[in-house]
Design a protein around this motif. Structure first.
Motif, PDB file in Angstrom:
ATOM      1  N   ALA A 600      42.872  35.234  28.519  1.00 60.47           N
ATOM      2  CA  ALA A 600      42.694  34.044  27.678  1.00 60.47           C
ATOM      3  C   ALA A 600      41.513  34.288  26.757  1.00 60.47           C
ATOM      4  O   ALA A 600      40.517  34.920  27.156  1.00 60.47           O
ATOM      5  N   GLY A 601      41.614  33.784  25.521  1.00 60.88           N
ATOM      6  CA  GLY A 601      40.522  34.056  24.602  1.00 60.88           C
ATOM      7  C   GLY A 601      40.526  33.161  23.379  1.00 60.88           C
ATOM      8  O   GLY A 601      41.420  32.331  23.170  1.00 60.88           O
ATOM      9  N   TYR A 602      39.508  33.385  22.575  1.00 62.37           N
ATOM     10  CA  TYR A 602      39.295  32.620  21.343  1.00 62.37           C
ATOM     11  C   TYR A 602      38.902  33.584  20.251  1.00 62.37           C
ATOM     12  O   TYR A 602      38.034  34.449  20.441  1.00 62.37           O
ATOM     13  N   ARG A 603      39.545  33.470  19.066  1.00 61.96           N
ATOM     14  CA  ARG A 603      39.222  34.307  17.909  1.00 61.96           C
ATOM     15  C   ARG A 603      38.844  33.413  16.748  1.00 61.96           C
ATOM     16  O   ARG A 603      39.429  32.340  16.551  1.00 61.96           O
ATOM     17  N   ILE A 604      37.875  33.868  15.950  1.00 66.02           N
ATOM     18  CA  ILE A 604      37.467  33.107  14.773  1.00 66.02           C
ATOM     19  C   ILE A 604      37.083  34.064  13.661  1.00 66.02           C
ATOM     20  O   ILE A 604      36.513  35.139  13.905  1.00 66.02           O
ATOM     21  N   LYS A 605      37.428  33.700  12.422  1.00 68.18           N
ATOM     22  CA  LYS A 605      37.038  34.453  11.225  1.00 68.18           C
ATOM     23  C   LYS A 605      36.459  33.477  10.222  1.00 68.18           C
ATOM     24  O   LYS A 605      36.979  32.381  10.035  1.00 68.18           O
ATOM     25  N   ALA A 611      34.634  36.997  15.148  1.00 75.23           N
ATOM     26  CA  ALA A 611      34.210  37.079  16.545  1.00 75.23           C
ATOM     27  C   ALA A 611      35.391  36.777  17.454  1.00 75.23           C
ATOM     28  O   ALA A 611      36.343  36.086  17.062  1.00 75.23           O
ATOM     29  N   GLY A 612      35.326  37.309  18.649  1.00 77.67           N
ATOM     30  CA  GLY A 612      36.347  37.046  19.644  1.00 77.67           C
ATOM     31  C   GLY A 612      35.745  37.067  21.031  1.00 77.67           C
ATOM     32  O   GLY A 612      34.851  37.868  21.330  1.00 77.67           O
ATOM     33  N   LEU A 613      36.210  36.150  21.866  1.00 77.06           N
ATOM     34  CA  LEU A 613      35.758  36.077  23.260  1.00 77.06           C
ATOM     35  C   LEU A 613      36.993  36.074  24.148  1.00 77.06           C
ATOM     36  O   LEU A 613      37.927  35.299  23.914  1.00 77.06           O
ATOM     37  N   ASN A 614      37.015  36.940  25.155  1.00 76.28           N
ATOM     38  CA  ASN A 614      38.184  37.067  26.019  1.00 76.28           C
ATOM     39  C   ASN A 614      37.752  37.096  27.480  1.00 76.28           C
ATOM     40  O   ASN A 614      36.760  37.738  27.837  1.00 76.28           O
ATOM     41  N   VAL A 615      38.478  36.373  28.318  1.00 75.57           N
ATOM     42  CA  VAL A 615      38.278  36.448  29.765  1.00 75.57           C
ATOM     43  C   VAL A 615      39.570  36.966  30.392  1.00 75.57           C
ATOM     44  O   VAL A 615      40.666  36.697  29.887  1.00 75.57           O
ATOM     45  N   TYR A 616      39.432  37.717  31.462  1.00 75.39           N
ATOM     46  CA  TYR A 616      40.634  38.296  32.067  1.00 75.39           C
ATOM     47  C   TYR A 616      40.481  38.404  33.581  1.00 75.39           C
ATOM     48  O   TYR A 616      39.374  38.465  34.123  1.00 75.39           O
ATOM     49  N   GLY A 617      41.625  38.437  34.244  1.00 73.88           N
ATOM     50  CA  GLY A 617      41.697  38.727  35.658  1.00 73.88           C
ATOM     51  C   GLY A 617      42.851  39.677  35.905  1.00 73.88           C
ATOM     52  O   GLY A 617      44.004  39.368  35.558  1.00 73.88           O
ATOM     53  N   MET A 618      42.552  40.851  36.442  1.00 68.34           N
ATOM     54  CA  MET A 618      43.580  41.856  36.741  1.00 68.34           C
ATOM     55  C   MET A 618      43.624  42.016  38.258  1.00 68.34           C
ATOM     56  O   MET A 618      42.649  42.477  38.871  1.00 68.34           O
ATOM     57  N   GLY A 648      36.707  39.863  34.353  1.00 69.99           N
ATOM     58  CA  GLY A 648      35.652  40.100  33.385  1.00 69.99           C
ATOM     59  C   GLY A 648      35.726  39.229  32.154  1.00 69.99           C
ATOM     60  O   GLY A 648      36.650  38.422  31.976  1.00 69.99           O
ATOM     61  N   VAL A 649      34.720  39.416  31.313  1.00 69.78           N
ATOM     62  CA  VAL A 649      34.643  38.727  30.025  1.00 69.78           C
ATOM     63  C   VAL A 649      34.247  39.755  28.971  1.00 69.78           C
ATOM     64  O   VAL A 649      33.436  40.651  29.231  1.00 69.78           O
ATOM     65  N   GLU A 650      34.862  39.634  27.785  1.00 63.25           N
ATOM     66  CA  GLU A 650      34.615  40.585  26.703  1.00 63.25           C
ATOM     67  C   GLU A 650      34.301  39.840  25.418  1.00 63.25           C
ATOM     68  O   GLU A 650      34.927  38.805  25.118  1.00 63.25           O
ATOM     69  N   PHE A 651      33.345  40.357  24.672  1.00 64.13           N
ATOM     70  CA  PHE A 651      32.981  39.785  23.375  1.00 64.13           C
ATOM     71  C   PHE A 651      33.027  40.878  22.320  1.00 64.13           C
ATOM     72  O   PHE A 651      32.614  42.011  22.561  1.00 64.13           O
ATOM     73  N   ASP A 652      33.508  40.525  21.125  1.00 66.28           N
ATOM     74  CA  ASP A 652      33.559  41.481  20.023  1.00 66.28           C
ATOM     75  C   ASP A 652      33.275  40.714  18.739  1.00 66.28           C
ATOM     76  O   ASP A 652      33.919  39.689  18.473  1.00 66.28           O
ATOM     77  N   GLY A 653      32.285  41.160  17.959  1.00 59.90           N
ATOM     78  CA  GLY A 653      31.932  40.394  16.776  1.00 59.90           C
ATOM     79  C   GLY A 653      31.349  41.244  15.666  1.00 59.90           C
ATOM     80  O   GLY A 653      30.878  42.376  15.882  1.00 59.90           O
ATOM     81  N   SER A 654      31.388  40.695  14.454  1.00 58.99           N
ATOM     82  CA  SER A 654      30.827  41.342  13.280  1.00 58.99           C
ATOM     83  C   SER A 654      30.278  40.268  12.354  1.00 58.99           C
ATOM     84  O   SER A 654      30.895  39.208  12.185  1.00 58.99           O
TER      85      SER A 654
END
Length: 816
Positions: A600-605, A611-618, A648-654
């Protein structure tokens, strides 16, 4: 360190708090019919700002500051259109696109790639990003700065044998395709980038999907996927020369040629490359050669393309690593290691006198890995009408090669040979040189049909059938004491045959304007046969069939043209690799692994930021892991553990601060656990096995944190300086979470400089400098361990792969 990371993330999030001034809105239609084009891509050139049209062909760009901008609109099957506007108030801009004179190359990978409405987690790496980071290192190092990625190099400098992990999952769990065609070896399931030297120079784009991702061809993705598209033809003729020279005598020479479009229908492209390096590790040299050829027919509604790429490698082996005692400079420890492992005087001297970080246990002059691989692809795409399209491929890969090694004091009986009689007495052992060969053929077909039933409903049906035929055999090419075996004879012969079939169906539906849901169902069947003898001369007659159902469901909710929420749930299944079958005790087969993946996540431009924020469960069932247990012949085997997980949780941004400065960053934080783990330790004192039980230990090679940050400074046109920092937290080399068997965490800083300019007769000249590990950090990115009980106490043999200290690569690239 934590304060620094939090501050960096806070800086990247600052633009989320800023207010907009103006809005750009409009529509995109087809010029002749004036029909709206949903899903068209709109970007503002020069800044990280873009969106797509909705189901009615409408778009809107918010938070636009006053200024002059160029809007670019693209849509598959239509010519790209640009308009320049001055923004001083809200603007309305409409586009009417003209059908393209030829079908775009991107249709080849559309079926296996994720989009903003796929509900999956992905990162696109563009051609310009690949070119900026391509100094001749293997492809894993070029994408090292993407979220959750950790890379390593046996020789320590990024050339030769390299590896990649995504979310802690190794190469056998990362699915790799080129133009939709599987690259992973069918038996070992890994991808060997050393067999594809300088392949990045022929790549148009890469999509990295984390987690299960979309349905693809080949073994299931248990950590991620690399979806690679080879370079599209340029519109005009070109020639390009790329050269790199740097530390450890690393040298790269690349020549690229292209005809551009001939009569607006035909194109031909080619590349020839050579890379050589002495390596950071002693004798860790590589000589790599490759070529890439492509010829295509571009019709208005169809595309036929032939692609051939080939690589040959000669790499001195450095895959044993450095013993911990040598790494630590522990002389008593090294002497104990020499005694335990029976090293002769020459090998003992090599251990004691080598540099602690560049030690290589191999000294035989031809201790090389030699392999060649040829890949042939025929790709065809057809756009029947604006609703229905097809693309498919036929492919064939031919691989062959061996590794050569000098072996001391080998028993003739271990090679199925009689003992020679010399002076009336039998000789039972000899020094010898052996070669272990792998020859294989991999061929098959892939296909998919895409049908746009309505503006809000899209279907894709696709699949593949592939066959692998592998031949494993060994030769003895020299013996100190001659036996009855000729140099060309085989002392073992084995076969591995694998058939892999899959079919998938996808549907994307937008029931209301802001909500898109998708379903992706895949059926996969494999048949695997292992026959003949393995290298230990044991006969095999293993036959297995597996049937897997891999469903995926997800949804995306679009808040506005610049932001959305998404979520997905997927199930993936995967068979074991060749070693899991061969090393299992007779009569047993490894259970397949299963993964339940929730994302599940959120993306914004916005203007100048994304930026993007993602949480996951594997959540894994029956994951295969090393437990320390040995097979009947003493080989380490993987065993299924009932329950394990990665959360985990992942973030990616510029963020573009100004025309001079840009900030890029990503972070991945995770918890990777096995619910109950049993370690098996051989007790050589009484020939028994000790069982040690652990509750919730970390999964091996799974760091809790991987963080990357970059500051890009552009003081003048064409000139850029990038300062990069990457942090990888500690990792454990087995599944016991023991502090005595771990890789320490590390921070590595790199710098990259690039200057682009042109002059008469030259389209572009680029001078680049890559400075790796500028603070000369001593660190190890990979290793392995094994242990046993002897003399009443436990002994652990730990080995590490040190990476190079400060080193440089200087490049000069010229385009004509």
């Amino acid at each position: 360190m934590k304060k620094l990371l939090l501050s960096a993330i806070a800086v990247l999030l600052l633009p989320l708090l800023t207010k907009a001034q103006f809005t750009i809105s409009g529509s995109v239609t087809e010029k002749t019919s004036q029909a709206f084009l949903p899903g068209a891509s709109i970007i503002i050139k020069g800044i990280a700002k873009g969106t797509t049209t909705d189901n009615h062909g409408k778009f809107q760009l918010n938070t636009i500051k006053a200024g002059k901008y160029t809007l670019s609109v693209s849509y598959v099957g239509y010519e790209t259109q640009e308009k320049t506007i001055d923004v001083s108030s809200d603007q309305t801009v409409d586009f009417s696109l003209v059908p393209s004179a030829f079908l775009a190359d991107e249709v080849v990978v559309m079926a296996t790639r994720a989009t903003e409405k796929s509900g999956t987690t992905y990162k696109n790496v563009s051609k310009s990003e690949i070119e900026a980071n391509n100094f001749g290192q293997d492809l894993p190092f070029i994408i090292n700065n993407t979220p959750g990625v950790v890379v390593t190099s046996d020789a320590g400098a990024g050339v030769g044998y390299t590896g990649i992990r995504i979310r802690g999952s190794d190469a056998t769990r990362v699915n790799v395709t080129v133009n939709g065609i599987p690259v992973n070896d069918s038996e070992s399931q890994g991808s060997f980038w050393v067999d594809m030297p300088d392949f990045a120079s022929s790549v148009e784009s890469i999509q990295i999907q984390r987690g299960v991702g979309t349905s693809t061809n080949g073994a299931g993705a248990f950590g991620g996927s690399l979806n690679i598209q080879t370079a599209a033809p340029e519109l005009t003729p070109y020639a390009e020369v790329n050269n790199t020279y740097g530390s450890f005598n690393t040298l790269k020479n690349t020549i690229k040629l292209g005809t551009g479009l001939i009569d607006n229908k035909f194109s031909f492209d080619g590349r020839l490359s050579r890379i050589q390096s002495d390596g950071y590790v002693d004798r860790g040299a590589s000589l790599l050669k490759s070529y890439f050829l492509s010829g295509a027919y571009h019709g208005k509604t169809d595309l036929l393309r032939f692609v051939v790429f080939s690589g040959t490698e000669k790499t001195y082996q450095s895959w044993n690593g450095v013993p911990q005692s040598r790494l630590d400079g522990d002389v008593p420890g090294m002497e104990a290691y020499i005694a335990r492992n029976g090293l002769d005087a020459a090998d003992a001297a090599n251990l004691l006198n080598s540099n602690s970080r560049t030690y290589n246990s191999f000294t035989y002059k031809d201790q090389n890995d030699n392999y060649a691989q040829d890949n042939y692809q025929m790709l065809y795409a057809k756009q029947f009408n604006d609703k229905f399209s097809f693309n498919g491929a036929l492919h064939y890969t031919y691989g062959r090669g061996y590794y050569e090694e000098y072996m001391k004091d080998q028993n003739f009986s271990d090679y199925g040979l009689p003992n020679p009689i010399i002076n009336g007495a039998p000789v039972t052992a000899t020094d010898l040189v052996r070669r272990r060969w792998l020859n294989n053929d991999f061929y098959g077909a892939t296909y998919n049909f895409n049908y746009k039933a309505a503006s809000n409903l899209n279907f894709t049906v696709g699949g593949a059938y592939n066959q692998y035929r592998g031949r494993h055999y060994g030769q003895i090419v020299w013996e100190q004491v001659a036996s009855t075996l000729n140099n060309s004879d085989h002392y073992y012969d084995g076969d591995g045959d694998k058939n892999d079939f899959n079919i998938f169906a996808k549907a994307t539906y937008t029931p209301v304007e802001k909500l898109t849901i998708f379903a992706d169902m895949q059926y996969r069947a494999i048949k695997y046969d292992i026959t003949g003898d393995d290298n230990d001369l044991l006969p095999f007659n293993i036959h297995d069939k597996k049937n897997f159902f891999n469903p995926k469901l997800g949804a995306t909710y679009t808040i506005n043209p610049g932001s959305n929420f998404y979520s997905s749930f997927s199930i993936a299944n995967k068979e074991g690799d060749r070693d899991d079958y061969v090393d299992a005790n007779p009569g047993t087969l490894p259970k397949p692994e299963r993964l339940y993946d929730a994302e599940a996540g959120y993306r914004i431009k916005g203007t100048g930021f994304s930026a993007g924020l993602n949480v996951y469960g594997m959540f894994y069932k029956d994951q295969l892991v090393i437990t320390g247990k040995l097979s009947d012949v003493g080989a380490s085997i993987r065993q299924n553990v009932p329950k394990s997980s990665r959360i985990g949780v992942e973030f990616d941004g510029s963020y573009t601060l100004s025309r001079f400065f840009q900030l890029n960053g990503n972070a991945a934080f995770s918890r990777n656990k096995i619910e109950n783990f049993t370690e098996y330790l051989s007790n050589y004192d009484n020939n028994t096995v000790i069982e040690n039980n652990y509750k919730n230990p970390d999964i091996s090679f799974s760091p809790d944190a991987v963080v990357f940050g970059e500051v890009v400074y552009k003081p003048a046109k064409g000139f850029a300086i990038a300062l990069q920092s990457k942090y990888v937290s500690k990792q454990y080399m087995d599944n016991t979470q023991s502090e005595s068997r771990k890789l320490n965490g590390y921070v590595v800083e790199n710098a990259r400089l690039g200057y682009d300019f042109s002059f008469k007769g030259v389209k572009n000249m680029n001078i680049g400098l890559l400075a790796n590990n500028i603070l000369n950090k001593k660190y190890e990115s990979n290793g392995y361990t094994y242990g046993y009980q002897s003399g009443g106490s436990r002994t652990d043999e730990n080995f590490y792969f040190p990476q190079a200290g400060t080193n440089f690569l200087l490049s000069l690239n010229v385009k004509f």
